[in-house]
Design an enzyme around this catalytic site. Structure first.
Site, PDB file in Angstrom:
ATOM      1  CG  ASP A  13      49.196  37.253  43.885  1.00 64.73           C
ATOM      2  OD1 ASP A  13      48.044  37.495  44.449  1.00 64.73           O
ATOM      3  OD2 ASP A  13      49.518  36.087  43.936  1.00 64.73           O
ATOM      4  CE  LYS A  16      43.142  39.617  39.419  1.00 60.10           C
ATOM      5  NZ  LYS A  16      44.350  38.777  39.855  1.00 60.10           N
ATOM      6  N   GLY A  40      43.248  39.371  47.061  1.00 59.53           N
ATOM      7  CA  GLY A  40      43.934  40.380  47.861  1.00 59.53           C
ATOM      8  C   GLY A  40      44.403  41.503  46.916  1.00 59.53           C
ATOM      9  CG  HIS A  41      42.493  43.227  44.269  1.00 61.37           C
ATOM     10  ND1 HIS A  41      41.162  43.381  43.692  1.00 61.37           N
ATOM     11  CD2 HIS A  41      42.968  42.262  43.613  1.00 61.37           C
ATOM     12  CE1 HIS A  41      40.883  42.525  42.708  1.00 61.37           C
ATOM     13  NE2 HIS A  41      42.235  41.865  42.827  1.00 61.37           N
ATOM     14  CD  GLN A 221      40.942  33.884  43.230  1.00 61.10           C
ATOM     15  OE1 GLN A 221      39.892  33.699  42.492  1.00 61.10           O
ATOM     16  NE2 GLN A 221      40.804  34.620  44.134  1.00 61.10           N
TER      17      GLN A 221
END
Ligand code: IMP
Length: 424
Positions: A13, A16, A40-41, A221
């Site tokens: 988180d 990225k 989750g981006h 991650q």
């Protein structure tokens, strides 16, 4: 041209997705190399927010090639939902823009049931997406791969081999069994929909490199969640470090992404965690809620031991610091530069012993804060003096230069100091 890896330098988180999205303008190809829909981006472009779990964020740039590598575990339902969403926004018009590796392993409903059942008994705080059980099957050589979804006979044969045992595991965990025929139908339907995107991922990467294209490897991650190098057992089930991207590729630079403070979701040690009003303020100002699960993230001050460790195990050549704007308004900022251990020793290297880590007390140094909002600034020299001082002290403590600083969620809200690609 050159190959650049982007990795999370903390517990995931770190932002990225945003940095990858930004650096994609210099790349021709973006490759996801591990993890699955546990990532989750969140990307904000022109005020429109897109959350991607599997498709590389490069997809938001029309014409850039995206590859989901064989190290990723693919949830076919999540993938197709994402593809549908992208298409509804006028993106991914040409299926050739995305290759899903035929050798990538598939997450099946029984993986999710096993994940959920285990979490009830012994919580790691997983995302519940079936990631661990799918990687287990891969290593145990009983997994289902994307290529298997394209052939009814092969899929039936492989499911028959695996399903009884999987149902045994589910029953032992108190879950509901999975039936063969509906599962087969589900897999084949999704396989048919995925077919236009399925290809030889490894060959695609090699082909692009041979053509001299600039390739960006997008890690999911973070380093401290790596199965080997992370805070085991509170980790994910893949190697998140840059080395995992290097199969067949000569890597020119590795950029570690770090927030200007620290967060973690799920259980496990977090030495600089703040269970007080300061932690609460970081969480609310930084909107620290999981992009995948919506869980509140645990928050704390920046930890230089974590970043030095990430620099070592990834071979970081640059840092990108995100969410610097969240620190506006704090009178003083703390950065951990050592831990005091229960045995009385003070260490400056991140300890590998989880018991010591659980008891480690951070030793902080204090830096002065700033009051000015940063979100409209685009040049490094425009940053308040104390914000520059903070960035430069982090660089000194980690021993890695900062190539970008992010001051807001929008693509444009980034101060770029250096292009990590070697052009020419
Ligand atoms: P899993 O990857 O779902 O098995 O979860 C294992 C651990 O990794 C848990 O602590 C999760 O919260 C964490 N995790 C997995 N993916 C992400 C991510 O993208 N960001 C942050 N934490 C993650």
């Amino acid at each position: 041209m050159s190959n650049v890896v982007i990795v999370g330098a903390q517990w995931g988180d770190e932002g990225k997705g945003k940095v990858v999205d930004l650096f994609t303008s210099w790349a021709d190809v973006v490759v996801r190399y591990q993890g699955g829909a546990n990532a989750g981006h969140t990307l904000v472009v022109g005020g429109v927010k897109t959350v991607l779990h599997l498709v590389p964020s490069g997809v938001l740039h029309p014409g850039k090639k995206c590859i989901i590598g064989n190290g990723v575990v693919v949830d076919p339902e999540a993938l197709m939902e994402e593809i549908d969403l992208l298409k509804s926004r006028g993106l991914l018009a040409d299926p050739a823009q995305l290759t899903v590796s035929d050798n990538a392993h598939v997450i099946l409903p029984y993986h999710k049931r096993i994940d959920a059942g285990r979490e009830k008994k012994n919580a790691i705080g997983t995302t519940g997406r079936g990631i661990g059980p799918c990687y287990e099957d891969k290593v145990a050589r009983r997994g289902i791969r994307v290529r298997d979804l394209l052939k009814a006979d092969a899929l039936r044969q492989r499911l028959v081999m695996r399903l009884e045992e999987a149902n045994g595991q589910i029953a032992a965990l108190g879950g509901e069994r999975v039936e063969l025929e509906p599962l087969l139908e589900w897999g084949l339907k999704l396989g048919e929909r995925m077919a236009p995107y399925v290809g030889d991922g490894s060959m695609s990467v090699a082909y692009e490199m041979e053509k001299g294209r600039a390739v960006l490897f997008e890690g999911a991650q973070g380093t401290l969640l790596d199965i080997d190098h992370g805070t085991y057992p509170y980790v994910t089930s893949s190697n998140t470090v840059a080395g995992n991207a290097a199969v067949g590729a000569c890597i020119d630079s590795v950029i570690g992404i770090t927030k200007a403070y620290t967060t973690r979701v799920g259980n496990g040690p977090l030495p600089t965690e703040l269970n007080d009003a300061t932690g609460e303020r970081l969480r609310s100002v930084g909107a620290e809620f999981g992009a995948t699960t919506g869980r509140p993230r645990r928050c704390g001050w920046l930890d230089a031991l974590v970043l030095r460790y990430a620099a070592r195990v990834n071979g970081l050549s640059g840092l990108a610091i995100t969410k610097l704007d969240v620190l506006t308004g704090f009178e003083k900022l703390l950065v951990a530069n050592a831990y005091k251990l229960p045995n009385g020793k003070t260490v400056t290297d991140f300890p590998s012993d989880p018991e010591l880590l659980a008891e480690a007390q951070p030793v902080y140094e204090e830096l002065p804060g700033w009051k000015e909002p940063l979100s409209d600034l685009r040049e490094y020299k425009e940053l308040p003096e104390n914000a520059q001082r903070y960035v430069e002290r982090v660089e000194q403590l980690v021993g890695v230069e900062t190539i970008a600083v992010s001051v807001g969620a929008e693509r444009a809200q980034t101060i770029v100091r250096k292009n990590p690609f070697r052009h020419g």
